[in-house]
Scaffold this motif. Structure first.
Motif, PDB file in Angstrom:
ATOM      1  N   GLU A  52      11.625 -32.442  17.555  1.00 15.07           N
ATOM      2  CA  GLU A  52      11.817 -32.391  16.100  1.00 15.07           C
ATOM      3  C   GLU A  52      12.608 -33.632  15.693  1.00 15.07           C
ATOM      4  O   GLU A  52      13.819 -33.584  15.532  1.00 15.07           O
ATOM      5  CB  GLU A  52      12.599 -31.126  15.703  1.00 15.07           C
ATOM      6  N   SER A  53      11.913 -34.751  15.530  1.00 13.99           N
ATOM      7  CA  SER A  53      12.589 -36.029  15.305  1.00 13.99           C
ATOM      8  C   SER A  53      13.445 -36.060  14.043  1.00 13.99           C
ATOM      9  O   SER A  53      14.392 -36.832  13.952  1.00 13.99           O
ATOM     10  CB  SER A  53      11.577 -37.172  15.264  1.00 13.99           C
ATOM     11  N   SER A  54      13.152 -35.212  13.064  1.00 17.65           N
ATOM     12  CA  SER A  54      13.903 -35.224  11.805  1.00 17.65           C
ATOM     13  C   SER A  54      15.113 -34.284  11.835  1.00 17.65           C
ATOM     14  O   SER A  54      15.796 -34.143  10.818  1.00 17.65           O
ATOM     15  CB  SER A  54      12.981 -34.852  10.644  1.00 17.65           C
ATOM     16  N   ALA A  55      15.403 -33.658  12.953  1.00 12.12           N
ATOM     17  CA  ALA A  55      16.515 -32.709  13.044  1.00 12.12           C
ATOM     18  C   ALA A  55      17.842 -33.407  12.761  1.00 12.12           C
ATOM     19  O   ALA A  55      18.073 -34.536  13.193  1.00 12.12           O
ATOM     20  CB  ALA A  55      16.542 -32.053  14.413  1.00 12.12           C
ATOM     21  N   LYS A  56      18.706 -32.734  12.030  1.00  9.05           N
ATOM     22  CA  LYS A  56      20.024 -33.240  11.659  1.00  9.05           C
ATOM     23  C   LYS A  56      21.093 -32.255  12.150  1.00  9.05           C
ATOM     24  O   LYS A  56      20.788 -31.104  12.462  1.00  9.05           O
ATOM     25  CB  LYS A  56      20.129 -33.366  10.133  1.00  9.05           C
ATOM     26  N   PRO A  57      22.357 -32.682  12.195  1.00 13.26           N
ATOM     27  CA  PRO A  57      23.420 -31.760  12.616  1.00 13.26           C
ATOM     28  C   PRO A  57      23.437 -30.452  11.819  1.00 13.26           C
ATOM     29  O   PRO A  57      23.587 -29.373  12.398  1.00 13.26           O
ATOM     30  CB  PRO A  57      24.701 -32.566  12.391  1.00 13.26           C
ATOM     31  N   ALA A  58      23.250 -30.543  10.513  1.00 13.41           N
ATOM     32  CA  ALA A  58      23.264 -29.327   9.685  1.00 13.41           C
ATOM     33  C   ALA A  58      22.163 -28.357  10.104  1.00 13.41           C
ATOM     34  O   ALA A  58      22.351 -27.138  10.076  1.00 13.41           O
ATOM     35  CB  ALA A  58      23.118 -29.689   8.208  1.00 13.41           C
ATOM     36  N   THR A  59      21.025 -28.902  10.523  1.00 10.89           N
ATOM     37  CA  THR A  59      19.908 -28.081  10.992  1.00 10.89           C
ATOM     38  C   THR A  59      20.329 -27.262  12.201  1.00 10.89           C
ATOM     39  O   THR A  59      20.075 -26.054  12.268  1.00 10.89           O
ATOM     40  CB  THR A  59      18.728 -28.995  11.411  1.00 10.89           C
ATOM     41  N   VAL A  60      20.988 -27.917  13.138  1.00  9.57           N
ATOM     42  CA  VAL A  60      21.432 -27.238  14.359  1.00  9.57           C
ATOM     43  C   VAL A  60      22.496 -26.209  14.028  1.00  9.57           C
ATOM     44  O   VAL A  60      22.453 -25.075  14.513  1.00  9.57           O
ATOM     45  CB  VAL A  60      21.942 -28.254  15.400  1.00  9.57           C
ATOM     46  N   TYR A  61      23.454 -26.574  13.195  1.00  7.77           N
ATOM     47  CA  TYR A  61      24.539 -25.649  12.861  1.00  7.77           C
ATOM     48  C   TYR A  61      24.024 -24.406  12.127  1.00  7.77           C
ATOM     49  O   TYR A  61      24.499 -23.290  12.380  1.00  7.77           O
ATOM     50  CB  TYR A  61      25.643 -26.338  12.058  1.00  7.77           C
ATOM     51  N   ARG A  62      23.043 -24.571  11.248  1.00  5.11           N
ATOM     52  CA  ARG A  62      22.463 -23.401  10.573  1.00  5.11           C
ATOM     53  C   ARG A  62      21.754 -22.496  11.575  1.00  5.11           C
ATOM     54  O   ARG A  62      21.875 -21.270  11.528  1.00  5.11           O
ATOM     55  CB  ARG A  62      21.498 -23.836   9.465  1.00  5.11           C
ATOM     56  N   ALA A  63      21.014 -23.097  12.498  1.00  6.61           N
ATOM     57  CA  ALA A  63      20.327 -22.307  13.528  1.00  6.61           C
ATOM     58  C   ALA A  63      21.348 -21.591  14.416  1.00  6.61           C
ATOM     59  O   ALA A  63      21.180 -20.409  14.742  1.00  6.61           O
ATOM     60  CB  ALA A  63      19.421 -23.201  14.370  1.00  6.61           C
ATOM     61  N   LEU A  64      22.408 -22.284  14.797  1.00 10.82           N
ATOM     62  CA  LEU A  64      23.449 -21.676  15.633  1.00 10.82           C
ATOM     63  C   LEU A  64      24.121 -20.506  14.913  1.00 10.82           C
ATOM     64  O   LEU A  64      24.375 -19.462  15.516  1.00 10.82           O
ATOM     65  CB  LEU A  64      24.492 -22.719  16.048  1.00 10.82           C
ATOM     66  N   ASP A  65      24.401 -20.675  13.624  1.00  5.80           N
ATOM     67  CA  ASP A  65      25.009 -19.584  12.855  1.00  5.80           C
ATOM     68  C   ASP A  65      24.114 -18.349  12.864  1.00  5.80           C
ATOM     69  O   ASP A  65      24.584 -17.227  13.057  1.00  5.80           O
ATOM     70  CB  ASP A  65      25.275 -20.015  11.405  1.00  5.80           C
ATOM     71  N   PHE A  66      22.826 -18.554  12.659  1.00 10.69           N
ATOM     72  CA  PHE A  66      21.872 -17.447  12.687  1.00 10.69           C
ATOM     73  C   PHE A  66      21.867 -16.776  14.062  1.00 10.69           C
ATOM     74  O   PHE A  66      21.952 -15.554  14.177  1.00 10.69           O
ATOM     75  CB  PHE A  66      20.460 -17.941  12.341  1.00 10.69           C
ATOM     76  N   LEU A  67      21.759 -17.574  15.114  1.00 12.29           N
ATOM     77  CA  LEU A  67      21.702 -17.045  16.474  1.00 12.29           C
ATOM     78  C   LEU A  67      22.990 -16.306  16.848  1.00 12.29           C
ATOM     79  O   LEU A  67      22.940 -15.276  17.531  1.00 12.29           O
ATOM     80  CB  LEU A  67      21.407 -18.171  17.466  1.00 12.29           C
TER      81      LEU A  67
END
Length: 157
Positions: A52-67
Motif C-alpha cells: 500500500e504505497s500511499s499508506a501514512k502514519p495516520a492510516t496505521v494508527y487508525r487501524a491499530l486503534d480498531f484492532l
C-alpha cells in the motif's frame, strides 16, 4: 491457529458486531500475525508500504486503534509496540514475558494472578477493569547464548 484461519475468524467476529474489517485493517493485522513478535507503528508502516504505497502514519494508527478496540492485538506499553492476540473475543488478563535481548514476546496466562490482584485491589476499595503485566528478562535461548559467551570469556583469561 494458522494465519488464514485467524484472519477469517477476525473477519467473522467483526461481521457479528456490525464492524467493517476493511482490507487495510486486515492487512495490518496480517502483518502482525505473520511477524510472530512485536512491531512498532513505523515498522508496521514500512511493511504496509510494500503493498500500500500511499499508506501514512495516520492510516496505521487508525487501524491499530480498531484492532486494539476489538482485542485483535495488544499494545506493549514498555516498548510502545504491538503484538497479535490469538484468542480474541473474550476478556482476559494479559501477561507478557519480554526478552530484552532478542525482543521475543510470549503471552502467558498466570494461574491465580488475576484473582490475587482483584483481591488486593478490593482491599483498597479499587476495582480492576483491565490488567496487563509486562515482565522483562531473557528468554531461554538468549540465556543459553549469554551463558555460552560468559564461559568463553572466562577461558580467555
Amino acid at each position: 491457529m494458522n494465519k488464514t484461519t485467524l484472519i477469517h475468524k477476525a473477519r467473522a467476529y467483526c461481521e457479528q458486531r456490525g464492524a467493517r474489517f476493511t482490507p487495510l485493517r486486515e492487512k495490518v493485522y496480517e502483518i502482525l500475525v505473520s511477524k510472530h513478535g512485536p512491531m512498532g507503528a513505523y515498522e508496521l508502516l514500512d511493511s504496509l508500504k510494500e503493498t500500500e504505497s500511499s499508506a501514512k502514519p495516520a492510516t496505521v494508527y487508525r487501524a491499530l486503534d480498531f484492532l486494539l478496540d476489538f482485542g485483535f492485538i495488544h499494545r506493549l506499553e514498555s516498548t510502545n509496540a504491538f503484538v497479535a492476540c490469538y484468542h480474541f473475543g473474550c476478556s482476559h488478563p494479559v501477561q507478557f514475558l519480554i526478552c530484552d535481548s532478542c525482543g521475543d514476546v510470549a503471552e502467558i496466562q498466570s494461574e491465580g494472578l488475576k484473582e490475587t490482584l482483584d483481591h488486593q485491589a478490593k482491599q483498597h476499595g479499587f476495582k480492576v477493569s483491565k490488567q496487563t503485566i509486562e515482565a522483562h528478562g531473557l528468554c531461554a535461548e538468549c540465556q543459553q547464548t549469554e551463558d555460552h559467551t560468559a564461559k568463553e570469556s572466562v577461558h580467555e583469561c
